[in-house]
Design a protein around this motif. Structure first.
Motif, PDB file in Angstrom:
ATOM      1  N   LYS A  55       0.763  -1.111  -0.006  1.00 35.93           N
ATOM      2  CA  LYS A  55       0.005   0.004   0.134  1.00 35.93           C
ATOM      3  C   LYS A  55       0.820   1.314   0.005  1.00 35.93           C
ATOM      4  O   LYS A  55       1.377   1.611   1.218  1.00 35.93           O
ATOM      5  N   PRO A  56       0.850   1.881  -1.024  1.00 36.12           N
ATOM      6  CA  PRO A  56       1.987   2.843  -1.267  1.00 36.12           C
ATOM      7  C   PRO A  56       1.541   4.487  -0.838  1.00 36.12           C
ATOM      8  O   PRO A  56       0.306   4.774  -1.093  1.00 36.12           O
ATOM      9  N   TYR A  57       2.323   4.960   0.125  1.00 30.85           N
ATOM     10  CA  TYR A  57       2.140   6.356   0.303  1.00 30.85           C
ATOM     11  C   TYR A  57       3.127   7.376  -0.119  1.00 30.85           C
ATOM     12  O   TYR A  57       4.414   7.112  -0.096  1.00 30.85           O
ATOM     13  N   LEU A  62      -2.030  -5.708   3.127  1.00 33.98           N
ATOM     14  CA  LEU A  62      -1.292  -4.866   2.326  1.00 33.98           C
ATOM     15  C   LEU A  62      -0.327  -3.898   3.046  1.00 33.98           C
ATOM     16  O   LEU A  62      -0.667  -3.048   3.501  1.00 33.98           O
ATOM     17  N   TRP A  63       0.842  -4.241   3.194  1.00 36.56           N
ATOM     18  CA  TRP A  63       1.751  -3.454   4.293  1.00 36.56           C
ATOM     19  C   TRP A  63       2.187  -2.229   3.448  1.00 36.56           C
ATOM     20  O   TRP A  63       2.302  -2.028   2.387  1.00 36.56           O
ATOM     21  N   PRO A  64       2.324  -1.161   4.347  1.00 34.00           N
ATOM     22  CA  PRO A  64       2.576   0.087   3.799  1.00 34.00           C
ATOM     23  C   PRO A  64       3.993   0.200   3.200  1.00 34.00           C
ATOM     24  O   PRO A  64       4.942  -0.525   3.811  1.00 34.00           O
ATOM     25  N   ILE A  65       4.084   1.045   2.176  1.00 30.44           N
ATOM     26  CA  ILE A  65       5.355   1.477   1.844  1.00 30.44           C
ATOM     27  C   ILE A  65       5.502   2.867   1.562  1.00 30.44           C
ATOM     28  O   ILE A  65       4.222   3.550   0.929  1.00 30.44           O
ATOM     29  N   ILE A  66       6.437   3.925   1.791  1.00 30.58           N
ATOM     30  CA  ILE A  66       6.473   5.200   1.456  1.00 30.58           C
ATOM     31  C   ILE A  66       7.445   5.454   0.362  1.00 30.58           C
ATOM     32  O   ILE A  66       8.574   4.671   0.397  1.00 30.58           O
ATOM     33  N   ILE A  67       6.931   6.004  -0.511  1.00 29.05           N
ATOM     34  CA  ILE A  67       7.784   6.445  -1.664  1.00 29.05           C
ATOM     35  C   ILE A  67       7.914   7.921  -1.683  1.00 29.05           C
ATOM     36  O   ILE A  67       7.148   8.725  -1.820  1.00 29.05           O
ATOM     37  N   LEU A  68       9.343   7.951  -1.191  1.00 31.95           N
ATOM     38  CA  LEU A  68       9.795   9.621  -1.271  1.00 31.95           C
ATOM     39  C   LEU A  68      10.510   9.867  -2.541  1.00 31.95           C
ATOM     40  O   LEU A  68      11.361   9.434  -2.647  1.00 31.95           O
ATOM     41  N   ARG A  69      10.016  11.061  -3.140  1.00 35.08           N
ATOM     42  CA  ARG A  69      10.519  11.507  -4.213  1.00 35.08           C
ATOM     43  C   ARG A  69      11.069  12.899  -3.969  1.00 35.08           C
ATOM     44  O   ARG A  69      10.104  14.083  -3.616  1.00 35.08           O
ATOM     45  N   SER A  70      12.440  13.065  -3.914  1.00 34.62           N
ATOM     46  CA  SER A  70      12.971  14.398  -3.421  1.00 34.62           C
ATOM     47  C   SER A  70      14.280  14.461  -4.510  1.00 34.62           C
ATOM     48  O   SER A  70      14.703  13.674  -4.888  1.00 34.62           O
ATOM     49  N   PRO A  71      14.617  15.874  -4.392  1.00 33.07           N
ATOM     50  CA  PRO A  71      15.917  15.868  -5.457  1.00 33.07           C
ATOM     51  C   PRO A  71      17.203  15.143  -4.917  1.00 33.07           C
ATOM     52  O   PRO A  71      17.367  15.178  -3.810  1.00 33.07           O
ATOM     53  N   LYS A  72      17.700  14.868  -5.875  1.00 33.88           N
ATOM     54  CA  LYS A  72      19.209  14.322  -5.516  1.00 33.88           C
ATOM     55  C   LYS A  72      20.136  15.256  -5.157  1.00 33.88           C
ATOM     56  O   LYS A  72      20.145  16.394  -5.861  1.00 33.88           O
ATOM     57  N   GLY A  73      20.820  15.082  -3.951  1.00 33.31           N
ATOM     58  CA  GLY A  73      21.620  16.168  -3.538  1.00 33.31           C
ATOM     59  C   GLY A  73      20.893  17.202  -2.941  1.00 33.31           C
ATOM     60  O   GLY A  73      21.116  18.624  -2.927  1.00 33.31           O
ATOM     61  N   TRP A  74      19.866  17.016  -2.458  1.00 38.15           N
ATOM     62  CA  TRP A  74      18.855  18.161  -2.014  1.00 38.15           C
ATOM     63  C   TRP A  74      19.400  18.993  -0.899  1.00 38.15           C
ATOM     64  O   TRP A  74      19.989  18.637  -0.029  1.00 38.15           O
ATOM     65  N   THR A  75      19.187  20.306  -0.979  1.00 38.90           N
ATOM     66  CA  THR A  75      19.858  21.410  -0.225  1.00 38.90           C
ATOM     67  C   THR A  75      21.320  21.725  -0.595  1.00 38.90           C
ATOM     68  O   THR A  75      21.789  22.573  -0.005  1.00 38.90           O
ATOM     69  N   GLY A  76      21.798  20.853  -1.720  1.00 38.27           N
ATOM     70  CA  GLY A  76      22.975  21.218  -1.953  1.00 38.27           C
ATOM     71  C   GLY A  76      23.394  22.426  -2.977  1.00 38.27           C
ATOM     72  O   GLY A  76      22.333  23.139  -3.307  1.00 38.27           O
ATOM     73  N   PRO A  77      24.346  22.570  -3.637  1.00 34.89           N
ATOM     74  CA  PRO A  77      24.724  23.556  -4.345  1.00 34.89           C
ATOM     75  C   PRO A  77      23.635  23.685  -5.821  1.00 34.89           C
ATOM     76  O   PRO A  77      23.697  22.373  -6.355  1.00 34.89           O
TER      77      PRO A  77
END
Length: 791
Positions: A238-240, A282-297
């Motif tokens: 079960k995706p979040y 249906l066990w939960p899964i978290i799908i985290l979409r964030s920028p690679k190198g987030w907060t970097g230059p």
């Protein structure tokens, strides 16, 4: 104030949000500092090139995302009083895990010289990716880790192995989207079909989609949202989704997803434990979409950096050739405002430290991530109670793994929730079927009436056809303080060569870390071996795992090749009770003559090597030749050869040696089990010819014993000749059969005269006759197939 009114409404207070964001900035600051800095850790003076490491190496891209996840896991651990460990799947997340365990205090407790002040922070930074320091990936030296980050693909299998029989544990497993492209990880999504919500813990996968590998995009980040969601729903999850790049909004989304996931887990477990609901959740899964190198230059040298593959490793080159980039690095690090996060002495300010769980609830201090702390001694039945009655050598036939199966059923009965058998659908094929008399396979998918031995709970996990999965499950089970056995076909254990290597390296390193406690050994049983593959043929004939294992550190690996069933019992009893080793046991499943009664077998296996006096006749004068074997089938052939020699040359003095512990062939200076030169020479002599019949590739024995004085060693073993053929014909093709052994003795001694020449010709004719017989009838000649020692 935090409120969860239902599955869709959650309010994270602004105060907590600001503190969590500040904590995240602290972890990011420490991650960047580890990659770059050699001095000036708090930037109390303007940054100079001399403050930067002479060679900057490491990986930034995954670190900010993992830091973000860690602070959110800390929140739910503290709020819900969770027992949770963190498994870092992305290949080079070392800066993040080190930073977070340092912030929570567990790092400094283990390494007091890395203290929670400016001096300690300087050491923390200097040691990273620096000679004599720590690696850029999560490693055994990282507190809270049970997963070696040097090779991708096994994090999720490790997570499930950790929670089997651990009903209160949640394994939060961060899966990198590059890692998700590997075969083992793709297989591991199906682990949820084997989890028992009543008796096992839970795994919370967090798929970190940051979009890139080293230089390429990742597949799961480049498919439509709907397709990604359907994929995971199709795998039974079960995706979040948590998607974005604006910090405050992402904190709110992640907090909600965490609450929803924990609520799901607790509901499923409550239903199973209190209401007897065995329906697969249906066990939960978290799908985290964030920028690679987030907060970097954002950009470097005019090219976009954050959110691209360019942030994977070192975003800003800083060295003599790029001295002008020092200011760019300083601007980046100052963007985290360390002066707001750490006091003048370099310690995390108290209001942020309060976000951490306490004591062993901290993920870096959780005892499940240092499994030896929780290890309960395995209870083993008396192996002698399962022995075959052998009145004289060769008097009966027996099947080693059948006998072992009875013993393992006793182990299962004595070790509820502390011992499991793993295998890729081969437990029955390897004739260990007796274990199913005391336990079913654990299975959570659909079962129908015709199925056998399937139930929601069981001690055996062999219903998924994946060696990778079995290895990963077992490693996770062992690393969290339990015991187990992996049974497999000998040829296909090669699939997990690199997984074994990683575990062996883990054990090697943990031996050097006094805070890491010993865990149970990783035990392999390799059956259905090279020497009898009547219908499978050449593809199933590969004993090379022995060579691979023997190449690892001597204080970790052990190799056993028992010659019969009673020796197999003794060896396996020893292996199951051992700690911090990788034990490889090779044993056949087909009927073979049995040589030793249980008392003799126990003594022989304890010694690991011995002269079989009952098969030798050199007691008075010393040998003319030494005949040695290592392995069950090759021992049969060697003794058959000795029988032929004794019949035709009764005056020939033959010494028969059997090796159970292969590492006895190595010097005691190179392996703890190795024989001293004096003991080796007393067994094998200083100058007599040694005909050595070996189960595996012959060069392994040569490699182990090359420093010995007696160079008259002639090893026969598997030489990569095979097909679908009869057992004896396979031995003939590889020249480990009795006839070729006798011919070798005649050739080596050279003093047996016309009698020797005549016997040699007879045997060569016999070999040709047998070849034609097999080709015509498809079976071995009766007088060969029916040979038993003593006839």
């Amino acid at each position: 104030m935090e409120i969860l009114t239902n599955q869709n409404t959650f309010v994270l207070s602004e105060e907590i949000l600001q503190k969590m964001d500040a904590y995240w900035r602290a972890a990011n600051y420490l991650s960047v500092g580890q990659i770059y800095l050699y001095d000036n850790p708090l930037l109390k003076e303007p940054l100079q090139l001399s403050h930067v490491k002479p060679m900057v190496v490491g990986h930034w891209g995954t670190s900010p995302g993992q830091n973000f996840i860690y602070v959110h896991l800390n929140r739910v651990i503290k709020k819900h009083h969770l027992n949770m460990i963190y498994i870092s799947g992305p290949g080079h997340g070392g800066p993040a895990l080190v930073a977070n365990t340092y912030l929570e205090g567990s790092y400094s407790e283990i390494y007091p010289d890395i203290s929670e002040n400016e001096q300690g922070m300087k050491k923390l930074f200097t040691q990273f990716s620096f000679p004599g320091g720590i690696s850029s990936h999560v490693a055994p030296s990282t507190p809270g880790s049970i997963h070696e980050g040097g090779e991708l693909g096994y994090s999720l299998s490790h997570a499930f192995g950790a929670v089997f029989d651990n009903p209160d544990l949640i394994a939060a497993c961060v899966v990198g989207d590059g890692e998700a492209e590997t075969g083992p990880l793709a297989t591991a999504w199906h682990s949820n079909k084997f989890l028992n919500a009543k008796s096992d813990g839970a795994v919370l996968p967090i798929l970190h989609l940051n979009g890139y590998k080293i230089s390429n995009p990742t597949l799961l980040a480049r498919i439509p949202h709907e397709e990604l969601e359907q994929f995971f729903r199709g795998c039974g999850w079960k995706p979040y989704f948590v998607e974005g790049d604006e910090a405050a909004d992402m904190h709110r989304k992640m907090a909600l997803a965490m609450e929803q996931a924990i609520s799901d887990i607790r509901t499923f477990q409550k239903n199973a434990r209190e209401k007897g609901d065995h329906k697969r959740p249906l066990w939960p899964i978290i799908i985290l979409r964030s920028p690679k190198g987030w907060t970097g230059p954002k950009a470097v040298a005019g090219k976009k950096n954050e959110g691209t593959f360019r942030s994977h490793q070192v975003p800003i080159p800083v060295d003599k050739a790029h001295a002008g980039n020092v200011q760019l690095l300083e601007q980046w690090m100052k963007s985290y405002h360390a002066e707001e996060l750490f006091d003048q002495n370099g310690k995390l300010i108290s209001e942020l430290a309060e976000l951490c769980p306490n004591g062993d609830k901290r993920m870096g201090a959780n005892p499940h991530a240092n499994g030896g702390l929780l290890l309960k001694e395995i209870r083993l039945p008396d192996f002698r109670d399962f022995a075959l009655q052998v009145s004289s050598p060769g008097s009966i036939l027996g099947q080693g793994t059948v006998v072992l199966g009875n013993y393992l059923s006793g182990v299962i009965k004595l070790n509820e929730n502390n011992f499991r058998i793993f295998g890729p659908d081969e437990t029955l094929s390897n004739l260990l079927g007796a274990v199913f008399e005391v336990s079913d396979r654990q299975w959570g998918a659909q079962a129908i009436e015709e199925d056998e031995f399937l139930s929601p709970s069981g001690r055996i996990l062999d219903a998924q056809l994946s060696e990778h999965q079995c290895q990963g499950w077992l490693e996770g089970y062992l690393l969290t303080g339990r015991h187990g056995l992996f049974n497999s076909y000998e040829a296909f254990i090669r699939i997990v060569d690199s997984m074994f290597s990683q575990h062996a390296k883990w054990l090697k390193v943990t031996r050097e870390l006094p805070w890491r406690r010993d865990i149970a050994s990783l035990n392999y049983l390799l059956a259905s071996h090279v020497w009898q593959q009547d219908h499978n043929g050449f593809t199933h004939q590969d004993p090379g795992f022995l060579d691979h294992v023997a190449s690892k550190k001597a204080d970790v690996v052990r190799l056993y090749l028992p010659p019969d069933a009673n020796c197999l019992l003794s060896v396996m009893h020893h292996c199951l009770g051992s700690k911090n080793y990788v034990n490889v046991v090779v044993a056949g499943k087909h009927p073979l003559p049995q040589w030793l009664d249980i008392r003799a077998a126990e003594i022989h296996c304890a010694q690991g090597i011995g002269i079989w006096q009952w098969a030798s006749n050199d007691q008075q004068s010393g040998p003319d030749i030494v005949m040695a074997s290592c392995g069950d089938t090759v021992t049969l052939e060697l003794l058959a050869a000795v029988s032929i020699l004794r019949k035709h040359f009764p005056e020939l003095m033959v010494r028969v040696v059997n090796v159970v512990d292969l590492m006895k062939m190595q010097s005691e200076l190179e392996h703890p089990h190795g024989l001293s030169d004096a003991d080796y020479d007393s067994i094998f002599t200083l100058d007599k010819h040694i005909i050595f019949n070996f189960h595996g590739y012959p060069w392994l024995v040569h490699r182990l014993s090359y420093k010995r004085v007696n160079r008259n060693l002639h090893v026969r073993g598997y030489i990569e000749e095979g097909t679908i053929t009869t057992p004896f014909d396979l031995r003939v093709q590889n020249k480990i059969d009795r006839f070729h052994l006798v011919i070798e003795v005649v050739d080596r001694l050279g003093n047996l005269g016309s009698k020797g020449d005549y016997l040699k010709q007879q045997l060569q004719d016999k070999l040709l006759e047998h070849k034609h017989y097999v080709q015509r009838y498809g079976k071995d000649m009766p007088e060969i197939a029916g040979w038993v020692w003593g006839e």
